[in-house]
Design an enzyme around this catalytic site. Structure first.
Site, PDB file in Angstrom:
ATOM      1  N   GLY A   3      91.242  82.789  70.375  1.00 34.09           N
ATOM      2  CA  GLY A   3      91.760  82.413  69.253  1.00 34.09           C
ATOM      3  C   GLY A   3      92.716  83.302  68.584  1.00 34.09           C
ATOM      4  O   GLY A   3      93.401  83.959  69.470  1.00 34.09           O
ATOM      5  N   CYS A   4      92.546  83.654  67.284  1.00 36.57           N
ATOM      6  CA  CYS A   4      93.687  84.300  66.487  1.00 36.57           C
ATOM      7  C   CYS A   4      93.924  85.673  67.001  1.00 36.57           C
ATOM      8  O   CYS A   4      95.304  86.192  67.141  1.00 36.57           O
ATOM      9  CB  CYS A   4      93.485  84.268  65.052  1.00 36.57           C
ATOM     10  N   TYR A   5      93.016  86.513  67.359  1.00 36.11           N
ATOM     11  CA  TYR A   5      93.361  87.705  67.916  1.00 36.11           C
ATOM     12  C   TYR A   5      93.823  87.993  69.389  1.00 36.11           C
ATOM     13  O   TYR A   5      94.064  89.070  69.961  1.00 36.11           O
ATOM     14  CB  TYR A   5      92.103  88.701  67.778  1.00 36.11           C
ATOM     15  N   PHE A  52      92.190  88.941  63.588  1.00 41.17           N
ATOM     16  CA  PHE A  52      90.784  88.683  63.538  1.00 41.17           C
ATOM     17  C   PHE A  52      90.457  87.275  64.081  1.00 41.17           C
ATOM     18  O   PHE A  52      91.604  86.485  64.185  1.00 41.17           O
ATOM     19  CB  PHE A  52      90.404  88.471  61.950  1.00 41.17           C
TER      20      PHE A  52
END
Length: 357
Positions: A150-152, A341
């Site tokens: 994901g985003c991290y 995050f």
């Protein structure tokens, strides 16, 4: 006799987005399906307050130049393509977009390692192999593929590059993040998934990490998981793509975690957050940036780079932070923190500082 440890740094970052701006088209699509519902005014308010002006998509325009949700488009008439069709498009569009970002790097020299992060598609041979082959890299180049974080994942990819360079000072690591979030539009008209889909766009970034030259020196890493929050951000693989679940409780949870003294000390190295002039925070959404700003007591302009990226591109999952770091390469902050995050609910970060070489 002690060994001198190489000091990895990001020498350059190239970024790329598709040509098709779909932000307004999505709002129009959602507005038409919410017409007359009690939560329609909430969607309108959140769209206006999102801080997003543009989001870009690899989805082709219709023959008449319309959006993916128009008649003749990929999501025409609300029909949701199966996951197989979405992955077939990923297999061609993701490498193409990644290569556009790589082409915007200066001369990379002889690449020894490639680290690729992507959570919006699956293909084998992997996208790392496809990119390496398209670049004509030698088969001996070591490859690492970071998937579904994901985003991290951008931070994880940069940490991986940092470890490589610290152990092999002559390494030249190509780090690539590429995400095609718009492949995963869902038919769910509940307000929370619609607001999640309102955030996401497509993008790719590429960075060169070595032990030489000027750039952003990658220093101490940071990681934390917020207890009891594992259900707040998650992906589920379904028959019609990947379902993104992003709870409205995320900003408050993040703010609570970042207000913790021990967490803040680990993130900043014990210095006053207001003395850090290079905050590169994942632009996951306006409310997330507001929560970080408030929790850390930052000045109103401290997250300006993240807010500009959010405005111009939306949330591109793992690629987003790299776009913010590209701005940091231009402004050359004395000391900085990169923070993102994602699922878990987890935070990944690292401190960095500018070096002339």
């Amino acid at each position: 006799m002690s060994r001198v440890v190489a000091q990895p740094r990001i020498n350059a970052i190239g970024t790329a987005v598709p040509a098709h701006d779909i932000h307004d088209a999505f709002i129009g699509w959602a507005r038409g399906r919410l017409d007359g519902r009690r939560d329609a005014p909430l969607f309108e308010r959140m769209a206006q307050r999102s801080g997003i002006h543009h989001r870009w998509s690899v989805l082709p325009e219709t023959p008449e130049g319309g959006s993916p949700v128009a008649t003749g488009g990929f999501y025409a008439d609300g029909l949701m393509p199966p996951t197989s069709e979405r992955m077939a498009l990923y297999a061609t569009a993701a490498p193409d977009l990644a290569l556009r970002a790589i082409a915007r790097l200066p001369d990379t020299g002889a690449i020894t390692h490639i680290v690729v992060a992507s959570c919006t598609g699956f293909i084998a041979p992997g996208i790392d192999q496809i990119i390496a082959a398209r670049l004509g890299l030698n088969g001996s180049v070591e490859r690492t593929l970071i998937g579904f974080m994901g985003c991290y994942a951008a931070v994880t990819a940069l940490k991986t590059a940092r470890h490589i360079v610290r152990s092999e000072p002559g390494a030249r690591v190509l780090v690539v993040t590429v995400e095609l979030s718009t492949l995963h539009l869902q038919a769910d008209l509940a307000i929370e998934p619609l607001l999640a889909m309102l955030q996401f766009g497509d993008g790719a970034a590429a960075a060169l990490v070595t032990s030489e030259g000027g750039g952003l020196m990658l220093c101490d890493p940071f990681a934390a998981t917020v207890p009891g929050s594992e259900g707040l951000i998650r992906w589920s693989v379904g028959d019609t793509g990947f379902g993104m679940h992003l709870s409205g409780a995320v900003p408050a949870k993040l703010g609570e975690a970042l207000s913790d003294t021990a967490t803040r000390r680990a993130l900043t190295g014990g210095v006053d957050p207001r003395t850090i002039d290079g905050w590169a925070v994942h632009a996951g959404g306006r409310s997330i940036l507001d929560a970080v700003e408030t929790a850390l007591g930052l000045d109103p302009d401290a997250l300006a780079a993240s807010r500009r990226v959010l405005q111009d591109f939306g949330n591109m999952s793992s690629a987003t932070l790299m776009f913010v770091l590209a701005e940091m390469l231009r402004t050359q902050p004395a000391q900085g923190v990169a923070l993102a995050f994602g699922p878990g609910l987890a935070a990944e970060g690292l401190r960095y500082r500018w070096t002339d070489g």
